[in-house]
Every structure is written in structure tokens, then in C-alpha cells.
Design an enzyme around this catalytic site. Sequence first.
Site, PDB file in Angstrom:
ATOM      1  N   ALA A 140      14.883   7.955   2.325  1.00  0.00           N
ATOM      2  CA  ALA A 140      14.634   8.218   3.744  1.00  0.00           C
ATOM      3  C   ALA A 140      13.256   8.832   3.976  1.00  0.00           C
ATOM      4  O   ALA A 140      12.594   8.529   4.974  1.00  0.00           O
ATOM      5  CB  ALA A 140      15.719   9.131   4.312  1.00  0.00           C
ATOM      6  N   GLU A 199       9.121 -12.368  -5.022  1.00  0.00           N
ATOM      7  CA  GLU A 199       9.120 -13.765  -5.453  1.00  0.00           C
ATOM      8  C   GLU A 199       7.790 -14.105  -6.133  1.00  0.00           C
ATOM      9  O   GLU A 199       6.735 -13.686  -5.675  1.00  0.00           O
ATOM     10  CB  GLU A 199       9.319 -14.616  -4.197  1.00  0.00           C
ATOM     11  CG  GLU A 199       9.122 -16.077  -4.308  1.00  0.00           C
ATOM     12  CD  GLU A 199       9.302 -16.756  -2.956  1.00  0.00           C
ATOM     13  OE1 GLU A 199       9.087 -17.972  -2.904  1.00  0.00           O
ATOM     14  OE2 GLU A 199       9.659 -16.079  -1.962  1.00  0.00           O
ATOM     15  N   ARG A 248       0.828  -1.200   0.000  1.00  0.00           N
ATOM     16  CA  ARG A 248       0.000   0.000   0.000  1.00  0.00           C
ATOM     17  C   ARG A 248       0.869   1.259   0.000  1.00  0.00           C
ATOM     18  O   ARG A 248       0.390   2.350  -0.309  1.00  0.00           O
ATOM     19  CB  ARG A 248      -0.931   0.008   1.219  1.00  0.00           C
ATOM     20  CG  ARG A 248      -1.969  -1.107   1.185  1.00  0.00           C
ATOM     21  CD  ARG A 248      -2.764  -1.153   2.482  1.00  0.00           C
ATOM     22  NE  ARG A 248      -3.572   0.040   2.663  1.00  0.00           N
ATOM     23  CZ  ARG A 248      -4.789   0.225   2.157  1.00  0.00           C
ATOM     24  NH1 ARG A 248      -5.331  -0.729   1.415  1.00  0.00           N
ATOM     25  NH2 ARG A 248      -5.467   1.324   2.380  1.00  0.00           N
ATOM     26  N   ARG A 286       3.527   2.483  10.482  1.00  0.00           N
ATOM     27  CA  ARG A 286       3.636   1.047  10.736  1.00  0.00           C
ATOM     28  C   ARG A 286       4.418   0.682  11.986  1.00  0.00           C
ATOM     29  O   ARG A 286       4.717  -0.490  12.213  1.00  0.00           O
ATOM     30  CB  ARG A 286       4.278   0.364   9.521  1.00  0.00           C
ATOM     31  CG  ARG A 286       3.516   0.568   8.220  1.00  0.00           C
ATOM     32  CD  ARG A 286       2.114  -0.018   8.276  1.00  0.00           C
ATOM     33  NE  ARG A 286       1.425   0.121   6.979  1.00  0.00           N
ATOM     34  CZ  ARG A 286       0.205  -0.326   6.732  1.00  0.00           C
ATOM     35  NH1 ARG A 286      -0.475  -0.943   7.681  1.00  0.00           N
ATOM     36  NH2 ARG A 286      -0.345  -0.158   5.549  1.00  0.00           N
TER      37      ARG A 286
END
Length: 254
Positions: A198, A110, A100, A208
Site C-alpha cells: 500500500a 511479457e 521508474r 501518476r
Amino acid sequence: MHYRKDLSVTETPVGTAAPSFRSEMTVELVKHSAADTDVLWAARVSTGGEKSLEELHKDPERSKGLINFLMRDRHGSPFEHNSMTFFISAPLFVFREFHRHRVGWSYNEESGRYRELQPVFYTPDAARKLVQQGRPGKYEFVEGTPEQHSLTATAMEESYRQAYETYQRLLEAGVAREVARAVLPVGLYSSMYATCNARSLMHFLGLRTQHEQAKVPSFPQREIEMVGELMEEQWAKLMPLTHAAFNANGRVAP
């Protein structure tokens, strides 16, 4: 390889790797061009032009006040002139949240279309809070009982084993990998490279991770927070003055 009409057989095909279970996340800094001096020459070009190149050879410690000013007043673009690439291994449900974050990020993950996915699955450790209390938008997580932890681990492992056996039976029957993967759960571990600067990383961390210095509260899922904490640990070593200013100014991305 011959098509097997009866796909209800539950035996695991010969040679199939046994499922393994883990709770930790993997974050490795594999490549970077990131230093506090990157912020300084990018900022000083606005007033010094070509003289800003002198910042490349100066000790950034002497200009930490400028870095703090840029962070405090949210002059964000000087924090974009750097790059970090991380290798990350985490469950699929973590990556679905991670992706997101699109501005300032590049991803390569992967692929279950091009390789046979390996049976590594997530189970929470004893420190993972299991019980959700309250209503949406105003809830908290609290400790689970030993019985709840035992049930969670057992149920997850049984489900994972069954799903992976089904995946293997489909592959053995000649079903394409991109179709067979549909039976696998979001607790399956995947891997990806994630590249950011950064500024984009600070935005990610502000949303988060939870932190006592954050001005704006965040309520991340614990598993993606674990990834964020490991990324922050690596970034703080590369750009210690920028990291300190980020914390000092409420962990809000400029």
C-alpha cells in the site's frame, strides 16, 4: 523455413494476425493479502508487543483514528505489511514510465525474446486531449479537433501496420525474435504482473494521478493515469480506511 534475401516485399505473410487497435487499459487484481488490520497490528507492536496480535480479530473501524494519525504524521512502515499483485495490459510507453517506480515494486513482463508479440496497438479515443500548449514545465493539454483525432488515428494505424508487417517479414526470414522486435513501436500493448504494498502504491498514485484532494499537483501522462485509476479502484475496496486517510491527508504517501 528459408531465408528470404529480398526483405523489401510488403505483403503480409500468410497466417499473420491482423493488427487490432484499442484505447483502454486492463488492470486485474489477481492476488492479494491486504486489509486495514495489517496497518494496525504492524503499528501497535511498537507499544504492545505480542498483544498487537489481537488486532487481527478486531474491527479496524474502531481504530481508524490511528490509521489517520499514521498517515498524517507520515509513519510509513505500517503500510508496508500487505501485498497486491495486478495483471496489467498497456502500451509499452506506459510500462517504460511505470518501471521508474522501483522501491516496493516487483515486475515480470511479457518478453519479446521468448514469444512472438501480438499485433495489438494503442490509438487514443475521442476523450484524449491531443494538443499541448505552453512551454516545458508550464504547459497544458487541450482538446483536439475532429480533424486532428482523425489524422492521429489514421497515421498511427498505418504506421503500426507497416511496422508489424516488417516484424513478420523478419521472423519469416529466420531473424531472431529479440532482433526483429526492434522495428515495433512503443504503442504496442504488453502485459505484466506488478506486485506492491500500500505504501508503494500510494507513492505511485501521488505522482501518476491527478486528484482534487492532492496537496502536491501532479501532471501524469493520461495513459498511465488510466492504469493508476484502475489500480486505486481495486485497492480502495481492500483497504477502505487507509484509502480514506490517504485522500484526507492530501494524497501524499507516508
